[in-house]
Design a protein around this motif. Sequence first.
Motif, PDB file in Angstrom:
ATOM      1  N   LYS A 129       0.827  -1.214   0.000  1.00 12.31           N
ATOM      2  CA  LYS A 129       0.000   0.000   0.000  1.00 12.31           C
ATOM      3  C   LYS A 129       0.858   1.260   0.000  1.00 12.31           C
ATOM      4  CE  LYS A 129      -4.065  -1.968   2.200  1.00 12.31           C
ATOM      5  NZ  LYS A 129      -4.935  -1.966   3.370  1.00 12.31           N
ATOM      6  N   ALA A 132       2.420   1.637  -3.497  1.00 13.04           N
ATOM      7  CA  ALA A 132       1.387   2.046  -4.460  1.00 13.04           C
ATOM      8  C   ALA A 132       1.002   3.505  -4.246  1.00 13.04           C
ATOM      9  CB  ALA A 132       0.171   1.139  -4.351  1.00 13.04           C
ATOM     10  N   TYR A 152       3.817  -6.465  -9.275  1.00 10.23           N
ATOM     11  CA  TYR A 152       2.742  -5.480  -9.189  1.00 10.23           C
ATOM     12  C   TYR A 152       3.122  -4.263 -10.023  1.00 10.23           C
ATOM     13  CZ  TYR A 152       1.190  -8.265  -5.221  1.00 10.23           C
ATOM     14  OH  TYR A 152       0.757  -9.300  -4.427  1.00 10.23           O
ATOM     15  N   THR A 153       2.196  -3.822 -10.872  1.00  7.19           N
ATOM     16  CA  THR A 153       2.421  -2.642 -11.710  1.00  7.19           C
ATOM     17  C   THR A 153       1.146  -1.799 -11.744  1.00  7.19           C
ATOM     18  OG1 THR A 153       1.816  -3.889 -13.699  1.00  7.19           O
ATOM     19  CG2 THR A 153       4.172  -3.750 -13.185  1.00  7.19           C
ATOM     20  N   GLU A 154       1.256  -0.625 -12.295  1.00  8.49           N
ATOM     21  CA  GLU A 154       0.142   0.303 -12.446  1.00  8.49           C
ATOM     22  C   GLU A 154      -0.440   0.741 -11.104  1.00  8.49           C
ATOM     23  OE1 GLU A 154      -2.719  -1.066 -15.386  1.00  8.49           O
ATOM     24  OE2 GLU A 154      -1.145  -2.290 -16.299  1.00  8.49           O
ATOM     25  N   ASP A 156      -2.386   2.640  -8.342  1.00  6.25           N
ATOM     26  CA  ASP A 156      -3.667   3.352  -8.404  1.00  6.25           C
ATOM     27  C   ASP A 156      -4.155   3.553  -6.968  1.00  6.25           C
ATOM     28  OD1 ASP A 156      -6.085   4.447  -9.150  1.00  6.25           O
ATOM     29  OD2 ASP A 156      -6.969   2.538  -9.767  1.00  6.25           O
ATOM     30  N   ARG A 159      -3.238   0.803  -4.082  1.00  8.94           N
ATOM     31  CA  ARG A 159      -3.131  -0.565  -4.605  1.00  8.94           C
ATOM     32  C   ARG A 159      -2.502  -0.515  -5.994  1.00  8.94           C
ATOM     33  NH1 ARG A 159      -6.783  -2.150  -8.344  1.00  8.94           N
ATOM     34  NH2 ARG A 159      -8.310  -0.620  -8.978  1.00  8.94           N
ATOM     35  N   TYR A 160      -2.234  -1.679  -6.545  1.00  6.83           N
ATOM     36  CA  TYR A 160      -1.750  -1.801  -7.916  1.00  6.83           C
ATOM     37  C   TYR A 160      -2.853  -2.443  -8.747  1.00  6.83           C
ATOM     38  CZ  TYR A 160       3.022  -0.606  -6.583  1.00  6.83           C
ATOM     39  OH  TYR A 160       4.140   0.058  -6.137  1.00  6.83           O
ATOM     40  N   ARG A 161      -3.083  -1.926  -9.928  1.00  8.58           N
ATOM     41  CA  ARG A 161      -4.139  -2.478 -10.782  1.00  8.58           C
ATOM     42  C   ARG A 161      -3.741  -3.801 -11.413  1.00  8.58           C
ATOM     43  NH1 ARG A 161      -5.645   2.491 -14.514  1.00  8.58           N
ATOM     44  NH2 ARG A 161      -3.417   2.635 -14.311  1.00  8.58           N
ATOM     45  N   SER A 162      -2.452  -4.002 -11.608  1.00 12.72           N
ATOM     46  CA  SER A 162      -1.996  -5.213 -12.280  1.00 12.72           C
ATOM     47  C   SER A 162      -1.145  -6.058 -11.346  1.00 12.72           C
ATOM     48  CB  SER A 162      -1.185  -4.829 -13.528  1.00 12.72           C
ATOM     49  OG  SER A 162      -0.700  -5.979 -14.180  1.00 12.72           O
ATOM     50  N   HIS A 163      -1.437  -7.360 -11.339  1.00 13.77           N
ATOM     51  CA  HIS A 163      -0.676  -8.311 -10.530  1.00 13.77           C
ATOM     52  C   HIS A 163      -0.458  -9.565 -11.360  1.00 13.77           C
ATOM     53  CE1 HIS A 163      -0.747 -11.671  -7.367  1.00 13.77           C
ATOM     54  NE2 HIS A 163       0.465 -11.168  -7.361  1.00 13.77           N
TER      55      HIS A 163
END
Length: 190
Positions: A129, A132, A152-154, A156, A159-163
């Motif tokens: 967290k 992010a 983890y990327t993106e 937001d 949190r991260y939108r992509s995992h």
Amino acid sequence: MSNIPAEYKLREFSVAEYHQMAEIGLLRPEERVELLNGRIVEMPPIGPRHNYAVGALHAKLTIMLGDHAVCFCQGPVRLDNFSEPQPDIAVVRGPRERYLDAHPTPADALLVIEVSDATLAYDRGEKLKAYATAAIPEYWIVDIRRQRVDVYTEPDGDRYRSHAVVSRNQRLASRAFPNDSVDVNEILRG
């Protein structure tokens, strides 16, 4: 902390106060601590598999990235005025000399990596967290027990939108350097 009455407030420490504590000896140089969300967190001792994975990753990334980025091993990244975690690996923009007088910040970070054995819940929870929220673009958790790497990327919000999960017998590349990859077997031996 769960026994603290709701009307009580925990006192948060700033990064400046944290550094002052170290300067006057309240925090000893050999203590494994980091500051996250205003709290000083004591980290568990480093086990052999954790140490191996960190060393293997640092060596591989340092050679692979050359002069394209700087790879710090277990050094601080200042996320904000109340958080200065010490990720196992931080890949940041160069040149290295820009960090003579200041630790890397989220604007410098390309990739942050935590190697996790005893700290998996912390790395997947509060630390994820924090990274992010600070907009660290890419965060890897090398999960020693499950023999995989969570990517983890993106970022937001918190949190991260992509995992994605990368397992043994697969290769792993950072979004910042998509043409350079690491064999997961080299990190997670045994």
